[in-house]
Scaffold this active site. Structure first.
Site, mmCIF file in Angstrom:
data_model
loop_
_atom_site.group_PDB
_atom_site.id
_atom_site.type_symbol
_atom_site.label_atom_id
_atom_site.label_comp_id
_atom_site.label_asym_id
_atom_site.label_seq_id
_atom_site.Cartn_x
_atom_site.Cartn_y
_atom_site.Cartn_z
ATOM 1 N N ILE A 88 119.625 -49.731 -11.162
ATOM 2 C CA ILE A 88 120.369 -50.740 -11.932
ATOM 3 C C ILE A 88 121.692 -51.042 -11.219
ATOM 4 O O ILE A 88 122.069 -52.208 -11.069
ATOM 5 C CB ILE A 88 120.597 -50.253 -13.383
ATOM 6 C CG1 ILE A 88 119.263 -50.218 -14.140
ATOM 7 C CG2 ILE A 88 121.613 -51.134 -14.099
ATOM 8 C CD1 ILE A 88 119.319 -49.488 -15.476
ATOM 9 N N GLU A 89 122.377 -49.981 -10.763
ATOM 10 C CA GLU A 89 123.607 -50.173 -9.983
ATOM 11 C C GLU A 89 123.327 -50.993 -8.729
ATOM 12 O O GLU A 89 124.063 -51.924 -8.411
ATOM 13 C CB GLU A 89 124.170 -48.816 -9.521
ATOM 14 C CG GLU A 89 124.919 -48.033 -10.533
ATOM 15 C CD GLU A 89 125.460 -46.729 -9.956
ATOM 16 O OE1 GLU A 89 125.858 -45.898 -10.765
ATOM 17 O OE2 GLU A 89 125.491 -46.543 -8.726
ATOM 18 N N LEU A 90 122.269 -50.629 -8.022
ATOM 19 C CA LEU A 90 121.910 -51.302 -6.770
ATOM 20 C C LEU A 90 121.692 -52.798 -6.995
ATOM 21 O O LEU A 90 122.208 -53.627 -6.242
ATOM 22 C CB LEU A 90 120.660 -50.668 -6.172
ATOM 23 C CG LEU A 90 120.198 -51.224 -4.837
ATOM 24 C CD1 LEU A 90 121.146 -50.782 -3.725
ATOM 25 C CD2 LEU A 90 118.780 -50.768 -4.527
#
Length: 161
Positions: A88-90
């Protein structure tokens, strides 16, 4: 980022760097050393266990920190793609990069950059598990795969034993 004058106090960014990493792989070794070195150079760095305010909803705080960072250092390690949260961060980081708001600096921590680019090796298994998980939307998995491929095509640092 080269000098202290580029710190966020003199720009519109809250953080110079957002560190994205899989804690189980690198928190107590590589990422900890990298964070310490950045801090010693006066580079304002967001690391998930360092800057989150108690009681805040973690995902919203992390996504906001990504938006408020000029650079992202992504430490791609063996279990990075197994972590839903890392992916999700990526995806958020790649979204900010595409809007020309962020420079992405990948570190291939004992993973082959071609495996990241071509989604082979442990990445196949990780994405297959996400695809089978009924709680995960298949469009999210496709977005994560695209983001991983994008980062795999960026020149970065390749660390091996």
């Amino acid at each position: 980022m080269a000098t202290q004058t580029t710190s966020s106090s003199s720009s519109s960014w809250k953080y110079d760097v957002f560190l994205s990493f899989c804690g189980v792989d690198t928190r107590k070794n590589f990422t900890d050393h990298l964070y310490t070195a950045l801090k010693q150079k006066g580079i304002v760095t967001f690391r998930d266990d360092e800057k989150l305010e108690r009681g805040k909803y973690i995902s919203l705080e992390l996504l906001k920190a990504i938006e408020e960072s000029k650079y992202a250092i992504i430490v791609l390690s063996r279990n990075y793609a197994s972590s839903r949260w890392c992916l999700i961060e990526l995806a958020k980081i790649v979204g900010c990069m595409k809007e020309n708001r962020m420079t992405v600096l990948p570190v291939f921590h004992y993973v082959d950059p071609s495996h990241v680019r071509n989604q082979t090796g442990t990445l196949i298994e990780a994405f297959a598990k996400h695809e089978k998980d009924p709680k995960i939307n298949i469009q999210d998995v496709q977005e994560w795969k695209a983001a991983m491929k994008e980062v795999g095509n960026i020149s970065g640092w390749d660390l091996h034993e």
